[in-house]
Design a protein around this motif. Structure first.
Motif, short mmCIF file in Angstrom:
data_model
loop_
_atom_site.label_atom_id
_atom_site.label_comp_id
_atom_site.label_asym_id
_atom_site.label_seq_id
_atom_site.Cartn_x
_atom_site.Cartn_y
_atom_site.Cartn_z
N ARG A 39 73.83 67.77 21.09
CA ARG A 39 72.58 68.21 21.71
C ARG A 39 71.67 67.01 21.95
N LEU A 40 71.13 66.95 23.15
CA LEU A 40 70.16 65.92 23.49
C LEU A 40 68.89 66.58 23.97
N ALA A 83 78.20 61.67 27.42
CA ALA A 83 77.21 62.63 27.92
C ALA A 83 77.65 63.21 29.26
N ASP A 84 78.21 62.36 30.11
CA ASP A 84 78.69 62.84 31.41
C ASP A 84 79.88 63.77 31.23
N HIS A 98 64.40 56.47 22.18
CA HIS A 98 65.16 57.62 22.68
C HIS A 98 66.64 57.27 22.86
N VAL A 99 66.92 56.06 23.31
CA VAL A 99 68.32 55.64 23.47
C VAL A 99 69.02 55.62 22.11
N ALA A 100 68.33 55.09 21.09
CA ALA A 100 68.91 55.03 19.74
C ALA A 100 69.20 56.43 19.21
N LEU A 101 68.27 57.37 19.44
CA LEU A 101 68.48 58.76 18.99
C LEU A 101 69.64 59.40 19.74
N ALA A 102 69.76 59.10 21.04
CA ALA A 102 70.88 59.65 21.83
C ALA A 102 72.22 59.11 21.33
#
Length: 356
Positions: free
Chosen positions: A291-292, A346-347, A326-330
């Motif tokens: 989940r993002l 993600a894709d 946000h990138v680190a959390l993703a």
């Protein structure tokens, strides 16, 4: 402490003891014997164990050491491919009396094909990874330089198998692991399994068998659903070999993996694709979809377009530091080591489809 696996043993008609390791619960998934095999060493390799554990969440995964290898009887008389097929029959009769799925990795793939062709009522599904039907000495069109390379490997395996700095060991590990060989920890673990798996004499026997395998005719006799994986840049067995399997096995499906490693995919995107596709094919649930947040999807979508953090920040009216956060959390949510992997996963999961 090593991960939990139940060790069982069964005996062949010629009184060779085969060591079997069982993990998980659910429908049986049996891995056909493959060389460089040692079920206890695999349990000490974090990357290898993570894949074993993922498959074991939905299946009872049965692995075994072939004769002469690992915890199985080490001092064995001369044997050939037919002996190894008979050993798989022994394992299936003792440990998987009901129809089961078969997993064949590398030289385990032709073993699995031969068993499925001869015992169609016993195999529910077939999963093949970096495998082949014909080898160097059995294929009629093997290029001369590959034949010479195979002969050189056979000529040096006895002297080099157990010697850590031998040219044979260096070439073998480089072909086996691909770019993963640059990781000193991963290289040491596989090197140690290689050393402990079998003696130089048995290693040469297995290599001679592997180089002469030919199960092309039996491919046409496989009746069960078949899924074939191969690393695109495999340096030990080319992906063309698996494409031939798909052409020869009725109804087989091919999945290319973005990897150059010949061993079972364990890390990065290739490993996740292998596990997800295999579980879906066998009827088990796919791993939970990550989940993002909407913002994380937005940012990854822009990263996928080639934008830097500063460009993303200007596009969305954020500070570069916020974008980095946000990138680190993703990355954490997706279980990825870098941005390229995160964008790919993600894709693939369809997480970027609704980004606006």
């Amino acid at each position: 402490m090593e991960p939990r696996q139940d060790l069982r043993f069964c005996q062949t008609p010629d009184r060779v003891t085969l060591a079997c390791a069982i993990t998980g619960s659910g429908p049986r998934l049996v891995r056909a014997g493959t060389w460089v095999s040692h079920v206890e060493c695999e349990a000490r390799e974090p990357d290898t164990w993570s894949t074993i554990e993922a498959l074991s969440h939905h299946h009872t995964l049965l692995r075994y050491d072939p004769r002469g290898c690992g915890l199985s009887t080490r001092d064995v008389p001369p044997f050939g491919f037919e002996t190894l097929v008979a050993d798989l029959e022994t394992v299936m009769d003792a440990m998987a009396p009901e129809p089961a799925a078969l997993l064949g990795i590398s030289c385990g793939a032709p073993l699995a094909i031969a068993y499925a062709a001869r015992h169609p009522e016993r195999v529910s599904s077939l999963v093949l990874v970096n495998g082949y039907a014909r080898a160097y000495f059995s294929a009629p069109t093997t290029p001369p330089h590959l034949l010479e390379e195979a002969k050189l490997m056979l000529a040096t395996i006895r002297q080099g198998w157990a010697q850590e700095k031998s040219p044979f060991r260096q070439i073998f590990l480089a072909q086996l692991m691909g770019s993963d060989a640059a990781d000193p920890v991963a290289r040491h673990l596989i090197s140690e399994r290689m050393r402990l798996s079998m003696t130089p004499d048995v290693a040469e026997r297995h290599m001679r068998i592997n180089y002469a395998i030919d199960v092309k005719a039996e491919c046409a006799l496989v009746q069960c659903p078949t899924l074939v994986f191969h690393a695109r840049d495999d340096q030990m067995v080319t992906a063309d070999q698996s494409r031939k399997l798909v052409a020869w096995i009725p109804g087989a499906r091919f999945v290319a993996l973005d990897s150059d490693s010949h061993v079972l995919p364990t890390r990065r995107e290739a490993g996740r694709v292998f596990v997800a596709e295999t579980l879906a094919f066998l009827g088990g649930a796919r791993p939970d979809k990550p989940r993002l947040s909407r913002r994380q999807k937005q940012i990854l979508g822009l990263v996928a377009q080639g934008m830097t953090d500063k460009q993303v920040a200007r596009e969305l009216g954020l500070s570069p530091r916020t974008v980095e956060m946000h990138v680190a959390l993703a990355l954490r949510a997706l279980g990825c080591a870098n941005r390229a992997e995160a964008v790919l996963r993600a894709d693939r999961e369809g997480l970027l489809d609704d980004v606006v």
